[in-house]
Design an enzyme around this catalytic site. Sequence first.
Site, PDB file in Angstrom:
ATOM      1  N   GLU A 184      -0.349  28.019  52.014  1.00 29.44           N
ATOM      2  CA  GLU A 184       1.116  28.425  51.775  1.00 29.44           C
ATOM      3  C   GLU A 184       1.836  27.559  50.714  1.00 29.44           C
ATOM      4  O   GLU A 184       1.130  26.298  50.212  1.00 29.44           O
ATOM      5  CB  GLU A 184       1.873  28.165  53.295  1.00 29.44           C
ATOM      6  CG  GLU A 184       2.015  26.919  53.786  1.00 29.44           C
ATOM      7  CD  GLU A 184       2.688  27.300  55.159  1.00 29.44           C
ATOM      8  OE1 GLU A 184       3.094  28.177  55.825  1.00 29.44           O
ATOM      9  OE2 GLU A 184       2.861  25.884  55.854  1.00 29.44           O
ATOM     10  N   ASP A 199      11.275  22.427  53.215  1.00 32.25           N
ATOM     11  CA  ASP A 199      10.839  23.038  52.142  1.00 32.25           C
ATOM     12  C   ASP A 199      11.790  23.239  51.004  1.00 32.25           C
ATOM     13  O   ASP A 199      12.161  24.297  50.290  1.00 32.25           O
ATOM     14  CB  ASP A 199      10.831  24.872  52.586  1.00 32.25           C
ATOM     15  CG  ASP A 199      10.221  24.798  53.968  1.00 32.25           C
ATOM     16  OD1 ASP A 199       8.975  24.350  54.426  1.00 32.25           O
ATOM     17  OD2 ASP A 199      10.543  25.595  54.650  1.00 32.25           O
TER      18      ASP A 199
HETATM   19  O1  FUB Z   1       9.774  26.508  57.167  1.00 36.47           O
HETATM   20  C1  FUB Z   1       8.907  27.478  57.653  1.00 36.47           C
HETATM   21  C2  FUB Z   1       7.610  27.403  57.127  1.00 36.47           C
HETATM   22  O2  FUB Z   1       7.222  26.144  57.165  1.00 36.47           O
HETATM   23  C3  FUB Z   1       7.793  27.670  55.558  1.00 36.47           C
HETATM   24  O3  FUB Z   1       7.674  28.931  55.050  1.00 36.47           O
HETATM   25  C4  FUB Z   1       6.123  27.158  55.364  1.00 36.47           C
HETATM   26  O4  FUB Z   1       5.971  26.768  53.965  1.00 36.47           O
HETATM   27  C5  FUB Z   1       6.146  25.904  56.308  1.00 36.47           C
HETATM   28  O5  FUB Z   1       6.885  24.817  55.682  1.00 36.47           O
END
Ligand code: FUB
Length: 339
Positions: free
Chosen positions: A238, A31
Amino acid sequence: MPEDSIEQINFEQINKLAISKPLVSHMYTADPSAHVFNGNIYIYPSHDIDAGIPFNDNGDHFGMEDYHVFSMNDIQSEVVDNGVALHVDEVAWAEKQMWAPDAACKNGKYYLYFPAKRANGIFQIGVAISDSPVGPFMPEPDAIKGSYSIDPAVFEDEDGKHYIYFGGIWGGQLQKYRNNKYDPAHEEPMGSEPALGPIVALLREDMLEFAEEPKEIKILDENGEILLAADNDRRFFEASWVHKYNNKYYFSYSTGDTHFICYAIGDSPYGPFTYQGRILNPVVGWTSHHSICKVENDWYLFYHDSSLSKGVTHLRSMKVTKIDYAEDGSIVTIDPYGI
Ligand code: FUB
């Protein structure tokens, strides 16, 4: 990338490709939110660990505990790990799962925005402050009032205003909210219902609170209609990110269960944004999460995949590759492996 495709992958080959080289290999990172502050590149990723929790749709296997900030003098230079910048034990309101963070700079202070779960199992977003871009960061005693869900991303507009974008469905809990109110009975919309949008709020001058009620962003199709819940190849899941190119606002995000990084364009930081296409095709691992950053005269996509861990979805590595824009401002889709 779906689990069943992973068996087909030649990890030896992928890990040797220059395009796909992890930025660091002494730890797992994911991320990556990248910014240029004072002429240097700073990357704010999640720090992946194996917390020993089996995979589930709730994302419980992402059991991260702290953040490290990485710096580079330029895009080719060595990547420096500046050590622990913030640990969950230092955050009074948070119990676990320090997921995707971002950072912003204002008046010589640096602000780290991060999601974490409270002891009651609900995600909120916190902020921590430092005089240095690499920390250590001092967390505020409570989470940002009115914050919820995950994946904060902060965009500074040319007028100096800062906007925070957030939200993620399933493990990120966004499907439990409507109009900023939590109800455990809510689920992800289905079929021909409008998909849930990401959330945006202007940040207060002091960067520590929302200056307004958060608003849901509309992502529209080519006919001006909100993308539908069943449109899994295009709907928001997301990993919000906003950048500005040629005076247009580009909102990019992950489609989650279809594993694309897509983008939509608008005329305001609040949207609406109209869907344009894919920036990044699926990578090894379930998740895909990125940032877009201008370094000198070029634009770069910072992203992650799980090829170094040979496909372990919660053990990811951050990477970077150049972005190309076509004349009309569209982004040329990147194949993460070029093979
Ligand atoms: O890294 C944990 C979660 O996985 C993140 O918050 C999401 O965007 C995904 O990448």
